[in-house]
Motif scaffolding. Structure first.
Motif, PDB file in Angstrom:
ATOM      1  N   HIS A  77     -61.556  -5.205 -19.692  1.00 45.42           N
ATOM      2  CA  HIS A  77     -61.702  -3.623 -19.609  1.00 45.42           C
ATOM      3  C   HIS A  77     -61.327  -3.301 -21.099  1.00 45.42           C
ATOM      4  O   HIS A  77     -60.161  -3.441 -21.656  1.00 45.42           O
ATOM      5  N   GLU A 124     -66.160  -4.710 -20.575  1.00 40.53           N
ATOM      6  CA  GLU A 124     -65.967  -3.906 -19.149  1.00 40.53           C
ATOM      7  C   GLU A 124     -65.857  -2.335 -19.322  1.00 40.53           C
ATOM      8  O   GLU A 124     -64.773  -2.075 -19.805  1.00 40.53           O
ATOM      9  N   LYS A 127     -70.652  -4.417 -19.497  1.00 37.08           N
ATOM     10  CA  LYS A 127     -70.873  -4.401 -17.982  1.00 37.08           C
ATOM     11  C   LYS A 127     -70.554  -2.947 -17.496  1.00 37.08           C
ATOM     12  O   LYS A 127     -69.311  -2.318 -18.006  1.00 37.08           O
ATOM     13  N   GLN A 181     -70.833  -0.167 -13.623  1.00 38.00           N
ATOM     14  CA  GLN A 181     -70.717  -0.406 -12.258  1.00 38.00           C
ATOM     15  C   GLN A 181     -72.119   0.343 -11.613  1.00 38.00           C
ATOM     16  O   GLN A 181     -71.952   1.605 -12.124  1.00 38.00           O
ATOM     17  N   SER A 212     -60.908 -12.419 -15.454  1.00 40.96           N
ATOM     18  CA  SER A 212     -61.283 -10.871 -15.326  1.00 40.96           C
ATOM     19  C   SER A 212     -59.888 -10.255 -15.572  1.00 40.96           C
ATOM     20  O   SER A 212     -59.082 -10.562 -14.659  1.00 40.96           O
ATOM     21  N   THR A 246     -72.592  -4.274 -12.189  1.00 41.33           N
ATOM     22  CA  THR A 246     -71.980  -4.786 -10.761  1.00 41.33           C
ATOM     23  C   THR A 246     -72.620  -4.025  -9.747  1.00 41.33           C
ATOM     24  O   THR A 246     -72.229  -2.693  -9.807  1.00 41.33           O
ATOM     25  N   GLU A 288     -63.653 -11.435 -18.861  1.00 43.30           N
ATOM     26  CA  GLU A 288     -64.010 -10.066 -18.807  1.00 43.30           C
ATOM     27  C   GLU A 288     -62.979  -9.400 -19.142  1.00 43.30           C
ATOM     28  O   GLU A 288     -61.897  -9.425 -18.386  1.00 43.30           O
TER      29      GLU A 288
END
Length: 240
Positions: A238, A19, A52, A54, A214, A112, A236
């Protein structure tokens, strides 16, 4: 478009999402793109399946008079939340460039969306979609994503089982059965004792679909390894 371990229900593989969030933001468009490229390369080199980002616009996330954020104020940021999100919003024209960089680096591109328009912009460039915790009851967004016929992952932070039931059934009613749920604690950072990983086996039994985690904690391994031990097949994390 990368096709590495795209199936999110492979029992022999833990699907890892790195992330990046909004931490690609550095300054000018060129600087932002270069920073995003660095993050993609780091995620790919680390062996993640996907990276990923956003995609949102400030005016579709918060009301115009939302004011300041107490959470961000604790970090020394005293600007209005709309101003912050406007600064951090990803230009739509950057999406195709990030997708191409991911393709070159052999890693799956994800982003996302927070509105239907965001989803329309990213859909041509992604192989699967992600719904954020606070969009779990965003009916129009969920319906649009369901009709893309692509796998959908849903974070469940701050959600009740009734809310999760609603989202899962809405997707299935739109003839999409490729769904995964991510146990999530909507706190940044999330203390280890707040992760509620015992929900993972309960969710597996209740929904009989792939369940993941997550992780918003700062610990690199405790949450993910425990989650996998409890049956999670998607992580997931960060990394910025």
């Amino acid at each position: 478009m990368a096709k590495i371990h795209l199936k999110i229900d492979d029992p022999n593989h833990t699907f890892i999402i790195a992330e990046a969030g909004s931490n690609w933001k550095s300054g000018s468009y060129e600087e932002d793109l270069e920073q995003a490229k660095k993050l993609i390369k780091i995620a790919s080199k680390a062996g993640a399946d996907a990276v990923k980002f956003q995609t949102y616009k400030a005016d579709t996330v918060y009301a115009y008079n939302a004011g300041n954020s107490n959470y961000l104020a604790e970090q020394g940021i005293n600007k209005e939340i709309n101003e912050i999100f406007e600064y951090l919003s990803m230009p739509y024209e950057m999406i195709s460039e990030l997708s191409q960089i991911c393709n070159d680096e052999k890693i799956i591109f994800m982003s996302t969306p927070f509105s239907v328009e965001d989803a329309k912009q990213i859909d041509p460039f992604v192989s699967l979609h992600k719904i954020a915790s606070f969009e779990i009851n965003h009916v129009r967004l969920i319906e649009f994503l369901s009709k893309t016929e692509k796998p959908i992952l849903i974070s469940t932070g701050a959600s009740t089982f009734d809310e999760i039931d609603f989202a899962v059934n809405l997707i299935k009613n739109n003839k999409n059965n490729e769904i995964g749920l991510l146990q999530c604690t909507s706190k940044y950072p999330a203390p280890i004792e707040s992760l509620n990983l015992s929900a993972i086996p309960k969710m597996k039994e209740r929904y009989n679909i792939p369940i993941g985690f997550s992780d918003h904690s700062v610990e690199p391994l405790i949450g993910p390894l425990t989650a996998v031990g409890l049956g999670a097949t998607i992580i997931e994390k960060h990394f910025t």
